[in-house]
Design a protein around this motif. Structure first.
Motif, short mmCIF file in Angstrom:
data_model
loop_
_atom_site.label_atom_id
_atom_site.label_comp_id
_atom_site.label_asym_id
_atom_site.label_seq_id
_atom_site.Cartn_x
_atom_site.Cartn_y
_atom_site.Cartn_z
N GLY A 103 44.32 29.53 57.78
CA GLY A 103 44.03 30.76 58.76
C GLY A 103 44.57 32.06 58.58
N GLY A 104 45.38 32.14 57.43
CA GLY A 104 46.06 33.50 56.96
C GLY A 104 45.00 34.41 56.32
N GLU A 105 45.38 35.45 55.52
CA GLU A 105 44.41 36.19 54.94
C GLU A 105 45.20 36.86 53.76
OE1 GLU A 105 41.65 39.08 56.75
OE2 GLU A 105 43.18 40.65 55.90
N LEU A 106 44.62 36.98 52.54
CA LEU A 106 45.06 37.33 51.38
C LEU A 106 44.42 38.53 50.96
CD1 LEU A 106 45.82 34.12 49.25
CD2 LEU A 106 47.61 35.55 50.39
N GLN A 107 45.07 39.63 50.25
CA GLN A 107 44.19 40.37 49.34
C GLN A 107 44.62 40.36 47.85
OE1 GLN A 107 44.67 44.62 50.91
NE2 GLN A 107 43.01 44.40 52.07
N VAL A 108 44.00 40.08 47.01
CA VAL A 108 44.25 39.99 45.73
C VAL A 108 43.63 41.01 44.77
CG1 VAL A 108 43.64 38.42 43.57
CG2 VAL A 108 44.01 37.54 46.16
N HIS A 109 44.53 41.46 44.01
CA HIS A 109 44.31 42.70 42.90
C HIS A 109 43.93 42.05 41.92
CE1 HIS A 109 45.48 45.75 40.11
NE2 HIS A 109 44.75 46.65 41.07
N ILE A 110 42.66 42.50 41.31
CA ILE A 110 42.47 41.97 40.05
C ILE A 110 42.14 42.84 38.74
CG2 ILE A 110 40.83 40.45 38.91
CD1 ILE A 110 39.97 39.19 41.50
N ASP B 142 34.49 41.47 32.30
CA ASP B 142 32.96 42.11 31.78
C ASP B 142 32.64 43.31 31.97
OD1 ASP B 142 30.42 41.38 30.78
OD2 ASP B 142 29.58 41.75 32.73
N ASP B 143 33.03 43.89 33.12
CA ASP B 143 32.58 45.52 33.39
C ASP B 143 34.07 46.08 33.21
OD1 ASP B 143 34.08 45.13 35.72
OD2 ASP B 143 32.22 44.75 37.08
N GLY B 144 35.12 45.88 33.04
CA GLY B 144 36.41 46.77 32.99
C GLY B 144 36.95 47.00 34.05
N ALA B 145 36.37 46.83 35.63
CA ALA B 145 36.60 47.50 36.72
C ALA B 145 37.88 46.69 37.52
CB ALA B 145 35.55 47.66 37.62
N THR B 146 38.81 47.43 37.89
CA THR B 146 39.74 46.87 39.08
C THR B 146 39.33 46.51 40.05
OG1 THR B 146 41.54 47.95 37.58
CG2 THR B 146 42.04 47.16 39.71
N ARG B 147 39.49 45.39 40.80
CA ARG B 147 38.94 44.88 42.01
C ARG B 147 40.05 44.67 42.99
NH1 ARG B 147 35.04 43.67 38.33
NH2 ARG B 147 33.09 43.48 38.93
N LEU B 148 39.91 44.62 44.46
CA LEU B 148 40.55 44.29 45.37
C LEU B 148 39.83 43.22 46.43
CD1 LEU B 148 43.38 44.41 46.71
CD2 LEU B 148 42.51 46.33 48.18
N GLU B 149 40.00 41.92 46.28
CA GLU B 149 39.27 40.99 47.02
C GLU B 149 40.35 40.67 48.10
OE1 GLU B 149 36.01 39.95 46.22
OE2 GLU B 149 36.09 40.81 44.24
N LEU C 105 48.97 50.16 41.05
CA LEU C 105 47.68 49.69 41.63
C LEU C 105 46.55 50.68 41.64
CD1 LEU C 105 49.22 47.34 44.34
CD2 LEU C 105 48.88 46.72 42.09
N ASP C 106 45.95 51.08 40.77
CA ASP C 106 44.79 51.82 41.01
C ASP C 106 43.28 51.37 40.45
OD1 ASP C 106 44.55 51.94 38.07
OD2 ASP C 106 45.54 53.96 37.92
N GLY C 107 42.21 52.10 40.38
CA GLY C 107 41.05 51.70 40.26
C GLY C 107 40.51 52.23 38.72
N ARG C 108 41.47 52.41 37.92
CA ARG C 108 41.07 52.90 36.54
C ARG C 108 40.06 51.99 35.95
NH1 ARG C 108 45.90 55.16 33.40
NH2 ARG C 108 45.83 56.37 35.04
N ALA C 109 39.11 52.10 35.37
CA ALA C 109 38.18 51.17 34.74
C ALA C 109 37.88 51.31 33.33
CB ALA C 109 36.74 51.32 35.58
N ASP C 110 39.03 51.57 32.61
CA ASP C 110 38.69 51.79 31.18
C ASP C 110 39.29 50.46 30.39
OD1 ASP C 110 41.58 51.97 31.43
OD2 ASP C 110 41.75 54.10 30.79
N GLY C 111 39.78 49.43 31.27
CA GLY C 111 40.15 48.24 30.60
C GLY C 111 41.57 48.35 29.80
N GLY C 112 42.11 49.54 29.92
CA GLY C 112 43.44 49.55 29.20
C GLY C 112 44.86 49.40 30.06
N ALA D 212 45.21 38.41 38.33
CA ALA D 212 44.88 38.58 39.74
C ALA D 212 46.32 38.15 40.49
CB ALA D 212 44.11 37.30 40.10
N THR D 213 46.55 39.13 41.38
CA THR D 213 47.84 39.00 42.01
C THR D 213 47.62 39.19 43.34
OG1 THR D 213 49.14 40.29 40.12
CG2 THR D 213 50.13 40.37 42.07
N ILE D 214 48.44 38.68 44.15
CA ILE D 214 48.40 38.87 45.67
C ILE D 214 49.29 39.93 45.91
CG2 ILE D 214 49.30 37.87 47.91
CD1 ILE D 214 49.06 35.05 46.77
N VAL D 215 48.62 41.04 46.55
CA VAL D 215 49.38 42.19 46.85
C VAL D 215 49.44 42.56 48.40
CG1 VAL D 215 48.57 43.54 44.90
CG2 VAL D 215 46.98 43.46 46.89
#
Length: 417
Positions: free
Chosen positions: A94-101, A70-77, A134-141, A23-26
């Protein structure tokens, strides 16, 4: 991720090749606890390494990381402040973070997992860069990662696997030569980004953050900048350890062996007995002085000060300062003018050195000196108490003139609570 290097060597899930999530702040805006590039690792059994916010959002990030495993999907929270829901995960500042997981090691050959294991072999201050797709590839690799040694002198065209990492994924297709040109263009942008020591998100040709793999997260740690202290005395004894706390590689130089050899200067990374101006000229000729170097003249002796300042003012360095009274400063200016130094160049000298804090003791003077060094990094610094200013506490740092930042970098405000 680079902030975790001191602990990676003992974190069993990564070393053993077990599945874990990164999980990384982007993206960061407003006042946030940690900057872009800060990472937290979460193993499949819930073990955690690192922190993103000091406690505000970690629970929610761990939950999202476990779902990603669990599902192998990349997320951006996205996490921010919610005045309507006091129990929602968010930032009280009061700030905002986007976290790439992103999950790693869900299958063999995961490049992200391999990169983490490679980083674990680096020392805490060793220069290194990490480039991640930083992409949405969902193969867990893993979406692609490369560890680059010695980023200050990296040659991107010979780094294995980097071309694949820099391929655009905008979906427009094109000929092989078109793809090659895109890779070369992206490599040129990435090279200037890395060599300037920058960390941030760099958009590749075609689209924006986390869209079809069209952006890379670049984390760079160059060799520590040098701080050269000239003059072995009470003030330099206090300045050496304080400068080390700011991450400088500190060298103390004095022409007098009996003064330089004292045990109280042991905090310096290097103690040199030499005439100051000769040492500085030799270091510059050897390429060991650059645009990040700070020069602090504390010798209080014109026979050392003037030749040294003349040599320093001829170099492209980050900061030149000379401690002393206003009378000493006036005498220095006169002597430098007599030597043919142009008034415009003399105006770049920080003298008398230090911010007006009312400092008296050597330790207080060290704080005053380093406060001015820090303030000089950013022209937007007001030197005023924060309570007397308004707007964002932290402004984006000004880019180095010798290494301009690419125009397609997603700008962040790095701040703290």
């Amino acid at each position: 991720m680079l902030d975790l290097i001191p602990s990676l060597g003992t974190w069993a899930p990564a070393l053993a090749g077990q599945p874990f999530a990164v999980a990384t702040i982007v993206r960061a805006s407003g006042s946030v606890p940690r900057p872009v590039g800060t990472s937290m690792l979460v193993s499949a059994d819930g073990a955690v390494l690192g922190s993103l916010s000091g406690g505000c959002v970690e629970g929610a990030v761990v939950a999202a990381a476990l779902e990603s495993l669990d599902d192998g999907a990349t997320r951006l929270e996205t996490f921010g402040f919610s005045p309507d829901d006091a129990f929602a995960a968010g930032l009280t500042c009061g700030g905002e973070l986007q976290v790439h997981i992103e999950p790693a090691n869900r299958r063999r050959g995961c490049r992200l997992g391999a990169a983490v294991r490679q980083l674990a072999r680096y020392g805490p201050d060793e220069p290194v860069a990490l480039v991640r797709r930083l992409d949405g590839r969902a193969d867990g690799g893993g979406s692609g990662a490369a560890v680059l040694p010695d980023p200050g002198a990296i040659s991107l065209d010979v780094h294995p696997g980097l071309a694949r990492l820099l391929e655009s994924s905008d979906g427009t297709g094109g000929t092989e030569s078109t793809g090659e040109r895109a890779v070369r263009a992206n490599a040129a942008l990435l090279g200037s980004f890395i060599r300037s020591g920058t960390t941030g998100v760099l958009a590749l040709a075609g689209a924006g953050l986390c869209t079809s793999g069209s952006a890379v997260l670049v984390e760079t740690r160059l060799a520590p900048p040098r701080l050269l202290v000239f003059g072995a005395n009470d003030f330099s004894a206090a300045l050496l350890p304080a400068a080390k706390l700011l991450g400088y590689l500190v060298t103390l130089v004095d022409a007098r062996p009996a003064f330089a050899a004292q045990a109280r200067f042991a905090a310096a990374d290097q103690v040199v007995t030499a005439w100051p101006h000769q040492y500085l000229a030799a270091e510059a000729a050897a390429g060991r002085v650059d645009a990040r170097t700070v020069v602090c003249v504390l010798t209080h002796d014109p026979k050392f000060d003037i030749p040294l300042l003349e040599a320093a003012l001829a170099l492209d360095v980050a900061f030149i300062g000379a401690l002393g009274s206003r009378r000493s400063h006036a005498q220095r200016v006169g002597a430098l003018l007599d030597r043919g130094i142009l008034p415009g160049r003399i105006a770049q000298l920080h003298s008398p050195l230090g911010l007006d804090l009312g400092a008296a003791s050597p330790a207080e003077v060290a704080v005053s000196v380093l406060a001015e060094v820090i303030a000089a990094r950013n022209p937007a610094a007001t030197h005023q108490p924060l309570r007397e200013t308004s707007g964002p506490i932290h402004q984006p740092a000004a880019s180095s003139a010798s290494a301009p930042a690419p125009t397609n970098v997603l700008q962040q405000e790095i701040a703290w609570t």
